[in-house]
Design a protein around this motif. Structure first.
Motif, PDB file in Angstrom:
ATOM      1  N   PRO A 134       0.833  -1.199   0.000  1.00  0.00           N
ATOM      2  CA  PRO A 134       0.000   0.000   0.000  1.00  0.00           C
ATOM      3  C   PRO A 134       0.867   1.249   0.000  1.00  0.00           C
ATOM      4  O   PRO A 134       2.058   1.183   0.304  1.00  0.00           O
ATOM      5  N   VAL A 135       0.244   2.368  -0.346  1.00  0.00           N
ATOM      6  CA  VAL A 135       1.009   3.597  -0.526  1.00  0.00           C
ATOM      7  C   VAL A 135       0.420   4.729   0.303  1.00  0.00           C
ATOM      8  O   VAL A 135      -0.732   4.691   0.720  1.00  0.00           O
ATOM      9  N   SER A 136       1.242   5.753   0.520  1.00  0.00           N
ATOM     10  CA  SER A 136       0.797   6.961   1.202  1.00  0.00           C
ATOM     11  C   SER A 136       1.358   8.169   0.455  1.00  0.00           C
ATOM     12  O   SER A 136       2.491   8.129  -0.023  1.00  0.00           O
ATOM     13  N   GLY A 137       0.552   9.208   0.362  1.00  0.00           N
ATOM     14  CA  GLY A 137       0.981  10.411  -0.341  1.00  0.00           C
ATOM     15  C   GLY A 137      -0.131  11.063  -1.125  1.00  0.00           C
ATOM     16  O   GLY A 137       0.044  12.163  -1.669  1.00  0.00           O
ATOM     17  N   GLY A 138      -1.286  10.390  -1.202  1.00  0.00           N
ATOM     18  CA  GLY A 138      -2.438  10.986  -1.856  1.00  0.00           C
ATOM     19  C   GLY A 138      -2.292  11.149  -3.349  1.00  0.00           C
ATOM     20  O   GLY A 138      -1.333  10.675  -3.966  1.00  0.00           O
ATOM     21  N   ASP A 139      -3.278  11.824  -3.945  1.00  0.00           N
ATOM     22  CA  ASP A 139      -3.290  11.980  -5.392  1.00  0.00           C
ATOM     23  C   ASP A 139      -2.106  12.794  -5.899  1.00  0.00           C
ATOM     24  O   ASP A 139      -1.565  12.515  -6.968  1.00  0.00           O
ATOM     25  N   ILE A 140      -1.669  13.782  -5.105  1.00  0.00           N
ATOM     26  CA  ILE A 140      -0.512  14.578  -5.532  1.00  0.00           C
ATOM     27  C   ILE A 140       0.740  13.712  -5.569  1.00  0.00           C
ATOM     28  O   ILE A 140       1.527  13.757  -6.520  1.00  0.00           O
TER      29      ILE A 140
END
Length: 308
Positions: A134-140
Motif C-alpha cells: 500500500p502507498v501513502s501520499g495521496g493523489d498529488i
C-alpha cells in the motif's frame, strides 16, 4: 519450489506489466510505468476510466485472468479487501487462476494484513510471489511519483522490484507478508489524527478571528507542521475536497486497525483516537460525503459547531 523464480533483471523491453485498478491513484501510478516505456496490459470494471492510459499505449483486456496471462508483474490498486479477494483469489477469471509461474503480484490496495498473508501463500503454491505494498501520499504524490510505498513480503523480491517502485515513489521494506498492510493501517491512524487536528485548528482559528492562511503559514514550520498540513492545509481553506483517497476509505482503514488482533498473545491495541476519528469519518459518510477526500473532515467539525 524454486526460491528465486523471478527474472534476474527488470527492463522495459523484457518485462511485461499488468495493471488492475484505474481510479485516481491507480491511473496516475500506471501512467509512470507507461512513460518509462513498459508494455502495460490493463483491466478495469469501468473501461471509460482507462481512456487516458490507452492513449499512452496501454492495452485493455476483458478479465483479470487475461492480464495475468499477458504479464510478468501484476499490480492491483483497488478499493476494498473484498475487491482484492475477488480479483486475485476467488473466481475463475482471477489473477491466480491464470498467473504464469515466476510472476509477481503487487497489491497497492489498502487492505487487510490477513488477506495479504493468504495471497502470499496462494501465490507460493503457484510458484509465484506476492508483495503487499500500500502507498501513502495521496493523489498529488501519485501524480508526481512521490509516494511512500510500504512493502511487505520476501525482502529479495521487494529489492528486485525497486526499479519499478522508484518510478512511483520511495519503496520501504517493512517486513514479511502482511506487514505492508499493517504499516499502512498505522499510517492511516496517524493521518486521521492529523486531519482531525488540522480541521479543529482551522475551525478554532476562524472563531478566534484569525486569517486562516496566515495561521497556516505561521504554524506549518513549527511543531504543528506535518505532511498532512502541507498536502491539505490550503486545500481545506479553499474548500477543495476533491479526493485523493475517499473519506469512506478512511472508515475502512481505521476500522481494520480497530479490528486487528495481534496473533501472539491475542492482545488488542486500545486506540481511542482512532476510534474517534472513525466515528467522525463515518459522520462524513452519513452526511453523503463519503466520496469526498479525507480533508473534508472539517465539514463534520463545522456541523458540530453549527456552521453548516
Amino acid at each position: 519450489m524454486n526460491n528465486t523464480p523471478y527474472p534476474t533483471s527488470i527492463t522495459p523491453t523484457q518485462t511485461r506489466i499488468g495493471w488492475i485498478g484505474t481510479g485516481v491513484m491507480g491511473a496516475a501510478m500506471a501512467s509512470h510505468l507507461l512513460s518509462a516505456g513498459y508494455t502495460v496490459t490493463i483491466y478495469a470494471r469501468n473501461p471509460s476510466k482507462t481512456l487516458k492510459l490507452q492513449s499512452q499505449g496501454a492495452h485493455l483486456v476483458n478479465t483479470p485472468a487475461e492480464v495475468a496471462k499477458a504479464s510478468d508483474i501484476i499490480f492491483t490498486m483497488l478499493g476494498h479487501p473484498p475487491d482484492v479477494r475477488q480479483i486475485v483469489l476467488d473466481n475463475p477469471d482471477s489473477i491466480l487462476a491464470s498467473v504464469n509461474p515466476g510472476s509477481v503480484i503487487i497489491d497497492h490496495t489498502s487492505s487487510h494484513p490477513e488477506l495479504a498473508k493468504q495471497i502470499f501463500e496462494a501465490a507460493r503454491e503457484k510458484n509465484c510471489w506476492s508483495v503487499d505494498a500500500p502507498v501513502s501520499g495521496g493523489d498529488i504524490g501519485a501524480k508526481e511519483g512521490r509516494l511512500a510505498i510500504l512493502a511487505g513480503g520476501d525482502e529479495r523480491v521487494v529489492k528486485w522490484l525497486t526499479p519499478l517502485f522508484e518510478l512511483m515513489g520511495r519503496p520501504n521494506y517493512v517486513g514479511g507478508a502482511g506487514c505492508g498492510q499493517s504499516c499502512k493501517i498505522a499510517n492511516q491512524i496517524t493521518v486521521g489524527g492529523s486531519l482531525l487536528g488540522l480541521s479543529e485548528g482551522l475551525v478554532f482559528a476562524e472563531v478566534a478571528g484569525l486569517d486562516k492562511l496566515r495561521w497556516l503559514e505561521a504554524v506549518r514550520g513549527g511543531a504543528a507542521g506535518s505532511m498532512v498540513m502541507d498536502l491539505f492545509g490550503e486545500r481545506v481553506i479553499g474548500r477543495d475536497f476533491r479526493p485523493g483517497g475517499f473519506a469512506e476509505y478512511m472508515v475502512k482503514d481505521l476500522g481494520m486497525g480497530l479490528d486487528v488482533v495481534e496473533e501472539d498473545g491475542g492482545e488488542v491495541a486500545v486506540l481511542p483516537g482512532a476510534a474517534l476519528c472513525k466515528q467522525l469519518f463515518s459522520g462524513m459518510v452519513a452526511n453523503g460525503d463519503g466520496k469526498l477526500g479525507g480533508q473534508g473532515l472539517i465539514t463534520v467539525i463545522e456541523r458540530i459547531n453549527g456552521k453548516r
